[in-house]
Scaffold this active site. Structure first.
Site, PDB file in Angstrom:
ATOM      1  CB  ALA A 150     -23.122 118.124  26.805  1.00 14.00           C
ATOM      2  CB  CYS A 151     -22.233 120.019  21.491  1.00 17.92           C
ATOM      3  SG  CYS A 151     -22.118 121.806  21.638  1.00 17.92           S
ATOM      4  N   PRO A 152     -19.264 119.213  22.088  1.00 17.09           N
ATOM      5  CG  PRO A 152     -18.037 117.801  20.685  1.00 17.09           C
ATOM      6  CD  PRO A 152     -19.429 118.314  20.947  1.00 17.09           C
TER       7      PRO A 152
END
Length: 104
Positions: A9-11
């Protein structure tokens, strides 16, 4: 056969989430390992890890740039928390370190 699972997951929840998943899957395949990656992106959770996936896993990789949903399901498993950029660029190095850990 080594079984690893990961959650990426990334921002922003777009490109890096999927790039990291592909990089980890490719590096695991090169080692002859089984690897399943759940992505938590802008469109929600995809390729969700089952309870069976978790129980069979020798190691769990979680990206640490933002919170991972349902992280408690990995309790009791060895976990590496890594930066999303490392998952994209250094997956082979990460898996080599995991291999060292598992061979101790």
């Amino acid at each position: 056969m080594i079984n690893i699972i990961a959650v990426t997951a990334c921002p922003s929840g777009v490109a890096h989430t999927y790039m990291a998943a592909e990089s980890l899957e490719r590096a695991a395949k090169e080692k002859g390992w089984n690897c399943k990656v759940e992505t938590q992106g802008s469109i929600g959770i995809e390729n969700e890890l089952s309870a069976d996936d978790v129980s069979k896993a020798h190691f769990v990789i979680l990206t640490k740039d933002i919170g991972i949903k349902n992280e408690e399901r990995f309790k009791g498993k060895p976990i590496a928390k890594i930066a999303i950029s490392d998952a994209v660029k250094k997956a082979d190095v990460i898996l080599s370190k995991i291999e060292e850990h598992l061979n101790k």
